[in-house]
Design an enzyme around this catalytic site. Structure first.
Site, PDB file in Angstrom:
ATOM      1  N   ARG A 153       0.150   0.216  13.370  1.00  0.00           N
ATOM      2  CA  ARG A 153      -1.152   0.884  13.533  1.00  0.00           C
ATOM      3  C   ARG A 153      -2.201  -0.135  13.099  1.00  0.00           C
ATOM      4  O   ARG A 153      -2.340  -0.420  11.899  1.00  0.00           O
ATOM      5  CB  ARG A 153      -1.198   2.152  12.685  1.00  0.00           C
ATOM      6  CG  ARG A 153      -2.486   2.963  12.835  1.00  0.00           C
ATOM      7  CD  ARG A 153      -2.371   4.245  12.032  1.00  0.00           C
ATOM      8  NE  ARG A 153      -3.626   4.955  11.947  1.00  0.00           N
ATOM      9  CZ  ARG A 153      -4.051   5.866  12.828  1.00  0.00           C
ATOM     10  NH1 ARG A 153      -3.298   6.153  13.873  1.00  0.00           N
ATOM     11  NH2 ARG A 153      -5.201   6.477  12.667  1.00  0.00           N
TER      12      ARG A 153
ATOM     13  N   ASP B 214     -13.163  13.935  20.311  1.00  0.00           N
ATOM     14  CA  ASP B 214     -12.712  13.119  19.176  1.00  0.00           C
ATOM     15  C   ASP B 214     -13.936  12.832  18.314  1.00  0.00           C
ATOM     16  O   ASP B 214     -15.081  13.083  18.714  1.00  0.00           O
ATOM     17  CB  ASP B 214     -12.072  11.825  19.696  1.00  0.00           C
ATOM     18  CG  ASP B 214     -11.394  11.007  18.602  1.00  0.00           C
ATOM     19  OD1 ASP B 214     -11.218  11.525  17.478  1.00  0.00           O
ATOM     20  OD2 ASP B 214     -11.041   9.840  18.866  1.00  0.00           O
TER      21      ASP B 214
ATOM     22  N   GLN C 221      -0.657   9.006  21.024  1.00  0.00           N
ATOM     23  CA  GLN C 221      -1.503  10.185  21.138  1.00  0.00           C
ATOM     24  C   GLN C 221      -1.559  10.663  22.583  1.00  0.00           C
ATOM     25  O   GLN C 221      -1.452  11.854  22.872  1.00  0.00           O
ATOM     26  CB  GLN C 221      -2.918   9.869  20.640  1.00  0.00           C
ATOM     27  CG  GLN C 221      -3.852  11.058  20.644  1.00  0.00           C
ATOM     28  CD  GLN C 221      -3.440  12.125  19.658  1.00  0.00           C
ATOM     29  OE1 GLN C 221      -3.276  11.849  18.472  1.00  0.00           O
ATOM     30  NE2 GLN C 221      -3.265  13.350  20.129  1.00  0.00           N
TER      31      GLN C 221
ATOM     32  N   CYS D 250      -7.727  15.058  18.814  1.00  0.00           N
ATOM     33  CA  CYS D 250      -6.619  14.276  18.240  1.00  0.00           C
ATOM     34  C   CYS D 250      -6.591  14.335  16.720  1.00  0.00           C
ATOM     35  O   CYS D 250      -5.582  13.946  16.121  1.00  0.00           O
ATOM     36  CB  CYS D 250      -6.699  12.830  18.729  1.00  0.00           C
ATOM     37  SG  CYS D 250      -8.253  12.017  18.314  1.00  0.00           S
TER      38      CYS D 250
ATOM     39  N   HIS E 203      -4.341   4.314  22.451  1.00  0.00           N
ATOM     40  CA  HIS E 203      -3.515   5.071  21.495  1.00  0.00           C
ATOM     41  C   HIS E 203      -2.413   5.776  22.302  1.00  0.00           C
ATOM     42  O   HIS E 203      -2.473   6.986  22.530  1.00  0.00           O
ATOM     43  CB  HIS E 203      -4.406   6.086  20.777  1.00  0.00           C
ATOM     44  CG  HIS E 203      -3.807   6.672  19.536  1.00  0.00           C
ATOM     45  ND1 HIS E 203      -2.487   6.499  19.177  1.00  0.00           N
ATOM     46  CD2 HIS E 203      -4.368   7.460  18.562  1.00  0.00           C
ATOM     47  CE1 HIS E 203      -2.253   7.141  18.047  1.00  0.00           C
ATOM     48  NE2 HIS E 203      -3.380   7.725  17.649  1.00  0.00           N
TER      49      HIS E 203
ATOM     50  N   ARG F 160       2.895  15.497  18.102  1.00  0.00           N
ATOM     51  CA  ARG F 160       3.053  14.064  17.840  1.00  0.00           C
ATOM     52  C   ARG F 160       4.487  13.776  17.393  1.00  0.00           C
ATOM     53  O   ARG F 160       5.085  12.768  17.781  1.00  0.00           O
ATOM     54  CB  ARG F 160       2.068  13.615  16.747  1.00  0.00           C
ATOM     55  CG  ARG F 160       0.618  13.507  17.162  1.00  0.00           C
ATOM     56  CD  ARG F 160       0.343  12.300  18.047  1.00  0.00           C
ATOM     57  NE  ARG F 160       0.697  11.044  17.410  1.00  0.00           N
ATOM     58  CZ  ARG F 160      -0.081  10.356  16.580  1.00  0.00           C
ATOM     59  NH1 ARG F 160      -1.285  10.807  16.270  1.00  0.00           N
ATOM     60  NH2 ARG F 160       0.325   9.218  16.060  1.00  0.00           N
TER      61      ARG F 160
END
Length: 308
Positions: free
Chosen positions: A102, A225, A132, A265, A129, A293
């Protein structure tokens, strides 16, 4: 599939196969537990950015599949600073069976994959991402009972890394994608070019708009987001003055289909990009989306590290 770095890298068939595997693993887990597909295997989790969902979902995903996850914090490696990314990749590949990273710069995860002999998973980069995006598609797949083609998914807000992966997974799987963002906060042109080329092949459409009310007309899903992502804190005051018209609230939701769902998210800055009324309302998928997830990433882990 050696690595999982960007949604755009994979075919529609590969992505659908991952969604089907995620569905199987989720049902298996709910029925008593997953088979230990990754028994004796270890995942190194390299973090430059903090996270709740990414860390816990990967760690628990490895545990569910019989493996082990090792957390490596920002100060322990210093990618490209304390030692080169190439050296980090080659060292870790001798210790573990997979690497999840990450990071801030997308180039860092690309370099890890280039030099690593074990699979590398992009847990987030400044460009996209993919974990996601895959779990978002899985959430829609689950909610709409396997029917994705023809759905209209609308993203409202900053054209960031999450928007890029959402656009690409929609384009790959035949969903129509629209984004409404303020001028100057667009998705990167290179990402849009990739998405439009994919959409032309799949028969989906991509609409780039600035008016959120226009964008959400006939939407099956509205997605938002945070207005200010990690690493953009110095822009927070400026963004808070620009983005209020892009808040997902009851008024905006009323302009979509009556059956439309709302997605985010997380983490959510309630009262900014989304209101409590919508986030906690009957059309919200925020928490099923967050929980998914775990299952979508288990599918990636099982495919890359267990050959499932």
């Amino acid at each position: 599939m050696k690595d999982f770095l960007a949604i755009a890298d994979y075919s529609a068939d590969e992505l659908m196969s991952l969604l089907e595997l995620a569905d199987k693993l989720k049902k298996e887990h709910q029925s008593g537990g997953n088979q230990p597909l990754l028994a004796g295997k270890a995942l190194a989790m390299v973090f430059q950015k903090p996270s709740l969902r990414t860390r816990v979902s990967f760690e628990m995903g490895m545990q569910h599949l019989g493996g082990h996850a090792l957390y490596i914090g920002p100060s322990e490696i210093g990618l490209g600073q304390r030692e080169s990314i190439a050296d980090v990749a080659r060292v870790l590949a001798g210790y573990v069976d997979g690497i999840m990273a990450r990071v801030f710069a997308h180039e860092h995860v690309l370099q890890l994959a280039e030099w690593s002999e074990v699979p590398v998973i992009n847990g987030l980069s400044d460009y996209n991402h993919p974990c996601q995006g895959l779990s978002d598609a899985f959430t829609l797949y689950e909610h709409y009972k396997g029917k994705l083609e023809g759905l209209k998914v609308v993203y409202v807000g900053d054209g960031n890394n999450v928007a890029v992966s959402l656009m690409n997974v929609c384009a790959k799987l035949g969903m129509h994608f629209a984004i409404a963002n303020p001028e100057g906060y667009d998705m990167p042109a290179e990402a849009v070019n990739v998405g439009q080329a994919t959409a032309a092949e799949s028969g989906s459409t991509i609409a780039l708009l600035t008016d959120p009310k226009e964008a959400v007309a006939e939407a099956d899903a509205i997605y938002t987001d945070t207005w200010t992502s990690m690493g953009q804190e110095e822009e927070a005051k400026k963004r808070e003055a620009v983005f209020p018209p892009y808040q997902v609230n009851a008024e905006l939701l009323s302009l979509a289909k009556p059956t439309a769902v709302v997605m985010h998210c997380l983490p959510a800055h309630r009262g900014h990009e989304i209101t409590d009324e919508v986030a906690d309302g009957p059309q919200s998928l925020l928490f099923p989306q967050a929980h998914n997830r775990l299952h979508a990433q288990k599918a990636v882990l099982a495919r890359l590290m267990g050959g499932a």
